[in-house]
Design an enzyme around this catalytic site. Structure first.
Site, short mmCIF file in Angstrom:
data_model
loop_
_atom_site.label_atom_id
_atom_site.label_comp_id
_atom_site.label_asym_id
_atom_site.label_seq_id
_atom_site.Cartn_x
_atom_site.Cartn_y
_atom_site.Cartn_z
N CYS A 47 0.32 -1.14 -0.33
CA CYS A 47 -0.03 -0.29 -0.21
C CYS A 47 0.96 1.09 0.41
O CYS A 47 0.23 2.48 -0.76
CB CYS A 47 -1.13 -0.11 0.95
SG CYS A 47 -1.98 -1.67 1.81
N CYS A 50 1.87 3.97 -3.50
CA CYS A 50 0.69 4.26 -3.54
C CYS A 50 -0.16 5.16 -2.23
O CYS A 50 -0.05 7.03 -3.08
CB CYS A 50 -0.62 3.75 -4.50
SG CYS A 50 -0.26 2.80 -5.80
N HIS A 51 -0.17 5.45 -1.36
CA HIS A 51 -0.52 5.95 -0.26
C HIS A 51 -0.04 6.58 0.49
O HIS A 51 0.18 8.27 1.51
CB HIS A 51 -1.85 4.55 0.31
CG HIS A 51 -2.70 4.32 -0.45
ND1 HIS A 51 -4.08 4.83 -0.83
CD2 HIS A 51 -3.02 3.22 -0.52
CE1 HIS A 51 -4.47 4.76 -1.65
NE2 HIS A 51 -4.82 3.09 -1.24
N MET A 88 -7.37 1.21 -8.03
CA MET A 88 -6.59 0.51 -7.03
C MET A 88 -6.82 -1.24 -7.21
O MET A 88 -8.55 -1.05 -7.47
CB MET A 88 -7.28 1.67 -6.04
CG MET A 88 -6.97 -0.19 -4.40
SD MET A 88 -7.73 0.34 -2.63
CE MET A 88 -7.46 -1.29 -2.02
N HIS A 324 4.68 11.42 -10.89
CA HIS A 324 5.24 9.79 -11.13
C HIS A 324 6.24 9.60 -12.01
O HIS A 324 7.33 9.56 -12.05
CB HIS A 324 3.94 8.96 -10.65
CG HIS A 324 4.43 7.43 -10.05
ND1 HIS A 324 5.14 7.53 -8.98
CD2 HIS A 324 4.36 6.32 -11.05
CE1 HIS A 324 4.44 5.60 -8.51
NE2 HIS A 324 3.91 5.31 -10.11
N HIS A 366 0.04 7.22 -16.55
CA HIS A 366 0.87 6.07 -15.50
C HIS A 366 1.38 5.33 -16.62
O HIS A 366 0.57 4.42 -17.50
CB HIS A 366 0.62 4.80 -14.80
CG HIS A 366 1.61 4.34 -14.12
ND1 HIS A 366 2.73 3.16 -14.56
CD2 HIS A 366 1.29 4.41 -12.40
CE1 HIS A 366 2.99 2.37 -13.92
NE2 HIS A 366 2.72 3.27 -12.55
#
Length: 538
Positions: A47, A50-51, A88, A324, A366
């Site tokens: 996790c 991304c978070h 997600m 990113h 992405h």
């Protein structure tokens, strides 16, 4: 109330094993020490990327306790199990029900505060396994070095070096947990791999059996590594970007010796302070002796001049929040960077070190490195797929001969669905390959879409890679070309105890050419061809 000392085990050293335990939060569900330890480990592995380590969000939404306590265990359990429409993935195939329930409860507690790493701590992790003067002076093997693939074995904490000619594994090298990328030195001799646990391993391809010659563990979580490529500076310096601590480290390119650390905490482009502005993609400039560095939460792109690292000059370029990944346009002058949660591609001119334009695209772009090709109508273009929707944005990149189309979305294609991570083509190819491994539908995440560049209006052909591999499950991820540009390799990313594979397609016919299956191919994901990675061909 404090919960006792964390004691975690596993083959890979992860951030979870180094954390101080968080404080039990009022109203949060009770957890035993063992469950809290497991939740910490699961969060880091699945996790945090991304978070965020502090759960303040980036590609993924914030998971701070004011949000998670309101959601409650049942709702969080469902979200983790089945995924969300925002991109997600569901984790029901990778995690068992018990671990999902532990993670749902863990998210309602305050996150543990990770320790920092300064130069003294970082230097202790530096290992020079084979000094440069003890290494070969010429290649000591007969491999076609340009066509070797460095393949991430995610959950094994290794990379497999595969001979692209024979499709046989040359060697398996122990690295950090969940290697994120492999990068090539400008000379093509060295592979630098960085794991999500922040460990960097340097591999010498000239050895009789290519293997590790140096390592460094400067971060507790990381995604990026790169080496100097500007003429006259080839292989001189390396750089490692950390997710935690938020900083980057300039290293010696031949030994990985850490030379300078720069922190990234500070103000974002809206002049708001952020405690965790993580270093995402890094790319080596071909225009100047500079590294181009994405500072994710700050929304800033740094041009780091390595010509004098004792008197470091850094140009800070305001771009867009949540930077990113990304790659070069076909000229290697313009950096196309995905500010994914902002739904923007930020274009930076590496010659002037200035922002050219922020281009609005689909939901959560992405691109990986993206895909460059020549469009029949719009000239040179660069394309990205998206995590959050099924669109594929095509952006004009020629401000000289196609000025009217430059830095605009000139077309949108429709892919298989949201959850795409990589899009790929090659200068010698007429195909555009797009995956969707994080799509919630099993048929979709096991397939790829292929477009004919000369007939994009015809739409895509769907190829079920899992079926072609003779498997019953797994995610098809990251198309990658061989050195000649006539083969496409696609990983089938299955569970750690299940059979995975790499399917090799003939790019011209789109038919299966080889299927690589080996018990050592544990959770294969990213693949990096030496020639294409060395020369930024995509």
């Amino acid at each position: 109330m404090r919960i006792g000392k964390l004691v975690l085990t596993g083959a890979a050293l992860t951030l979870a094993s180094q954390l101080s335990v968080g404080t039990a939060f009022a109203g949060a569900p009770k957890m035993s020490e063992a469950d809290f330890n497991q939740g910490t480990k699961l969060y880091f592995e699945r996790c945090a990327g991304c978070h965020g380590v502090l759960r303040k969000g980036a590609t993924g939404k914030p998971l701070t306790t004011d949000i998670t306590l309101e959601r409650g265990t049942e709702t969080l359990n469902a979200m983790i199990t089945y995924g969300t429409e925002g991109g997600m993935p569901g984790w029901e195939l990778e995690l068992n029900a018990k671990d999902i329930e532990i993670l749902a409860r863990y998210l309602q507690h305050e996150p543990p505060q990770p320790p920092e790493k300064g130069m003294a701590e970082i230097r202790k992790t530096w290992k020079l396994v084979i000094p440069p003067n003890k290494r070969p002076t010429k290649p000591m093997n007969n491999y076609n070095l340009e066509n070797i693939f460095s393949v991430t074995l995610r959950d094994a904490g290794q990379v497999a070096l595969i001979d692209g000619d024979t499709k046989k594994i040359i060697s398996v090298v122990n690295t950090g947990y969940a290697v994120h990328i492999s990068r090539l030195s400008a000379s093509g001799r060295y592979i630098y791999v960085v794991g999500r646990d922040g460990k960097v391993v340097m591999i010498d391809l000239w050895m009789e059996k290519p293997d590790e010659v140096a390592e460094l563990h400067p971060c507790m979580e990381a995604r990026s590594v790169e080496t100097s490529k500007f003429k006259g500076w080839e292989d001189k310096y390396g750089i490692v970007g950390c997710y935690w601590p938020p900083q980057y480290i300039i290293t010696d390119g031949q030994t990985l010796e850490p030379l300078r650390i720069e922190g990234t905490r500070g103000m974002d482009i809206n002049n708001e302070y952020h405690p965790e502005p993580r270093v995402a993609a890094i790319i080596a400039s071909h225009e100047k002796p500079e590294f181009i560095v994405n500072i994710k939460e700050a929304g800033k792109i740094l041009a780091v001049d390595y010509s004098d690292i004792d008197n470091l000059k850094v140009t800070s370029i305001n771009a867009a929040l949540f930077l990113h990944d990304g790659g070069w346009d076909r000229t290697h002058r313009y950096f196309m960077s995905a500010a994914n949660k902002s739904n923007i591609i930020s274009v930076v001119d590496s010659k002037t070190s200035k922002l050219v334009k922020n281009i609005e695209v689909g939901e959560i772009p992405h691109p990986g490195r993206g895909a460059n090709f020549t469009h029949a109508k719009y000239g040179p273009v660069w394309a990205t797929s998206h995590l959050g929707d099924d669109s594929i944005a095509i952006i004009g990149t020629d401000p000289v001969n196609h000025k009217q189309h430059a830095w605009k979305v000139v077309d949108n294609l429709t892919g298989l669905g949201g959850g795409s991570l990589f899009i790929k083509t090659h200068p010698k190819s007429k195909n555009l390959w797009v995956d969707a491994p994080l799509n919630p539908d099993s048929e979709t995440f096991g397939s790829v879409a292929v477009f004919d560049i000369n007939n994009l209006k015809a739409g895509s052909k769907t190829i079920n890679v899992v079926k072609d591999a003779g498997l019953t499950g797994g995610r098809a991820v990251q198309p990658e070309y061989n050195a000649a540009g006539d083969e496409v390799w696609i990983s089938i990313w299955n569970g750690e105890t299940e059979t995975s594979a790499i399917v090799v397609y003939d790019d011209k016919t789109r038919k299966v050419k080889n299927i690589i299956k080996d018990k050592r191919l544990i959770t294969p994901t990213g693949k990096f061809n030496v020639k294409n990675t060395q020369n930024d061909i995509y």
